[in-house]
Design a protein around this motif. Structure first.
Motif, short mmCIF file in Angstrom:
data_model
loop_
_atom_site.label_atom_id
_atom_site.label_comp_id
_atom_site.label_asym_id
_atom_site.label_seq_id
_atom_site.Cartn_x
_atom_site.Cartn_y
_atom_site.Cartn_z
N SER A 1 7.16 -0.55 -1.61
CA SER A 1 6.82 0.49 -2.11
C SER A 1 6.51 0.51 -2.90
N CYS A 2 5.18 1.31 -3.53
CA CYS A 2 4.77 0.82 -4.09
C CYS A 2 3.62 2.41 -5.02
N ARG A 3 2.58 1.91 -5.64
CA ARG A 3 2.57 3.07 -6.77
C ARG A 3 0.68 1.92 -7.32
N ARG A 4 -0.21 2.97 -6.82
CA ARG A 4 -1.18 2.27 -7.20
C ARG A 4 -1.88 2.39 -8.73
N ARG A 5 -1.78 1.16 -9.06
CA ARG A 5 -2.76 1.26 -10.57
C ARG A 5 -4.66 0.16 -10.23
N ALA B 1 7.71 -0.82 -6.90
CA ALA B 1 8.05 0.38 -8.10
C ALA B 1 9.42 0.33 -6.79
N MET B 2 10.32 0.16 -7.91
CA MET B 2 12.09 0.17 -7.60
C MET B 2 12.20 1.52 -8.41
N ASN B 3 14.46 1.02 -8.01
CA ASN B 3 15.34 2.54 -8.89
C ASN B 3 14.26 3.88 -8.63
N LYS B 4 14.21 3.74 -7.64
CA LYS B 4 13.87 5.17 -6.73
C LYS B 4 12.02 5.19 -7.49
N TRP B 5 11.65 4.48 -7.53
CA TRP B 5 10.54 4.56 -7.47
C TRP B 5 9.90 4.92 -8.82
N HIS C 1 6.95 2.44 1.17
CA HIS C 1 6.28 3.50 0.77
C HIS C 1 5.65 3.88 0.16
N ALA C 2 4.08 4.16 0.24
CA ALA C 2 3.19 4.70 -1.19
C ALA C 2 3.46 5.82 -1.89
N ALA C 3 3.81 5.54 -3.10
CA ALA C 3 4.96 6.51 -3.69
C ALA C 3 4.10 7.70 -4.22
N THR D 1 6.38 -3.91 10.43
CA THR D 1 6.05 -3.10 8.89
C THR D 1 5.57 -1.53 9.48
N THR D 2 6.86 -0.83 8.41
CA THR D 2 6.76 0.61 8.29
C THR D 2 6.18 0.82 7.36
N TYR D 3 5.10 2.21 7.45
CA TYR D 3 4.60 2.79 6.19
C TYR D 3 4.44 3.88 6.00
N ALA D 4 5.16 4.44 4.71
CA ALA D 4 5.31 5.97 4.84
C ALA D 4 4.51 6.55 3.74
N GLY D 5 4.71 8.28 3.35
CA GLY D 5 3.66 8.02 2.43
C GLY D 5 2.32 9.55 3.06
N GLY D 6 2.99 10.59 2.51
CA GLY D 6 1.66 11.18 3.54
C GLY D 6 0.69 12.00 4.22
N ALA D 7 1.59 11.42 5.52
CA ALA D 7 1.49 11.39 7.00
C ALA D 7 1.31 12.94 7.04
#
Length: 267
Positions: free
Chosen positions: A145-149, A156-160, A186-188, A213-219
């Motif tokens: 799971s990640c955040r965009r930079r 991103a770790m530790n609950k994002w 997850h796209a956090a 692969t499973t994606y999650a976020g915003g659907a």
């Protein structure tokens, strides 16, 4: 038959059970914090137990769903879900080399790991090798799971909350895939917002991934499943959360997603 797009034919709906303080909830991912609890934004708190949702997924043969423990106080609820449908749900949140086998014994089909792999925010191949050897590659999911930079996505770790130094890209995913059988991403930044998926990330994942692969976020629509299928060439599955009627949402009906999967599996 396992409803997982491991053969890369069609993207499918994958269910989830997110747990916070022992309850099934839908949370805006970017608001989770260990230090600022007032910032937490919760979209939904279920009146039903985790076992209720596990039973619902069992009824409709929705394999490969994930149970995510967001912080402490979720052990009992997670185990109740797993024991309702043993061997068919994955579990993540606080998974380490010390407890991974315990969770498989509790009924998880696979364990999901993120934070354990990053000591101080730096990726540890030694830790990945360790947990993969203990639990087995086939029972290990790596959550990237990640955040965009800028124009990159960083794990991103530790609950994002904490951004690591690992970029989500073909090189890193190829490395991780040597030790696990699946990715959860997850796209956090868009998690829980119901404002649409990160299409660019989904398209890139379609280019990069070589394992389920499973994606999650915003659907926010059944049409998102078709979009993910098109952008990823069927390599990426999709999770729905806050937009879904079984989680208090008004945008997507659970029955529609069940029907979508049934139709996709016939093709």
């Amino acid at each position: 038959m396992s409803v997982v797009s491991s053969q890369f034919k069609r993207s499918l709906f994958r269910p989830c059970i997110d747990l916070h303080d022992g309850e099934v909830k839908q949370i805006v991912g970017g608001t989770l914090s260990d230090t600022d609890t007032a910032a937490l934004k919760t979209n939904f708190v279920a009146s039903h137990s985790s076992a209720y949702y596990a039973e619902l997924y069992k009824k409709h043969n929705l394999e490969g769903g994930h149970v995510i423990k967001l912080g402490e106080g979720n052990e009992r609820a997670a185990k109740e879900a797993l024991q309702t449908w043993p061997g068919h749900l994955q579990v993540g949140g606080g998974i380490t080399h010390q407890n991974c086998k315990e969770w498989i014994g509790a009924g998880a089909s696979k364990v999901i790991v993120t934070s354990f792999l990053f000591s101080g925010g730096e990726f540890s191949l030694e830790r990945l090798e360790s947990i993969s050897a203990i639990v087995g590659k086939d029972k290990l999911v790596v959550d990237v799971s990640c955040r965009r930079r800028g124009n990159k996505w960083l794990v991103a770790m530790n609950k994002w909350q904490k951004i690591t130094s690992m970029e989500v890209c073909k090189e890193s995913l190829d490395l991780l895939a040597e030790y696990c059988s699946e990715f959860l991403i997850h796209a956090a930044d868009v998690e829980g917002l119901c404002q649409g998926i990160d299409e660019e990330l989904v398209e890139k994942l379609g280019e990069w991934v070589t394992i389920p692969t499973t994606y999650a976020g915003g659907a926010k629509s059944v049409e998102d499943l078709k979009t993910v299928d098109r952008l990823s060439h069927g390599k990426v599955d999709l999770t729905f959360g806050s937009s879904l009627d079984i989680f208090g949402g008004t945008l997507v009906k659970f029955e529609e997603l069940v029907q979508y999967n049934e139709d996709a599996m016939k093709q």
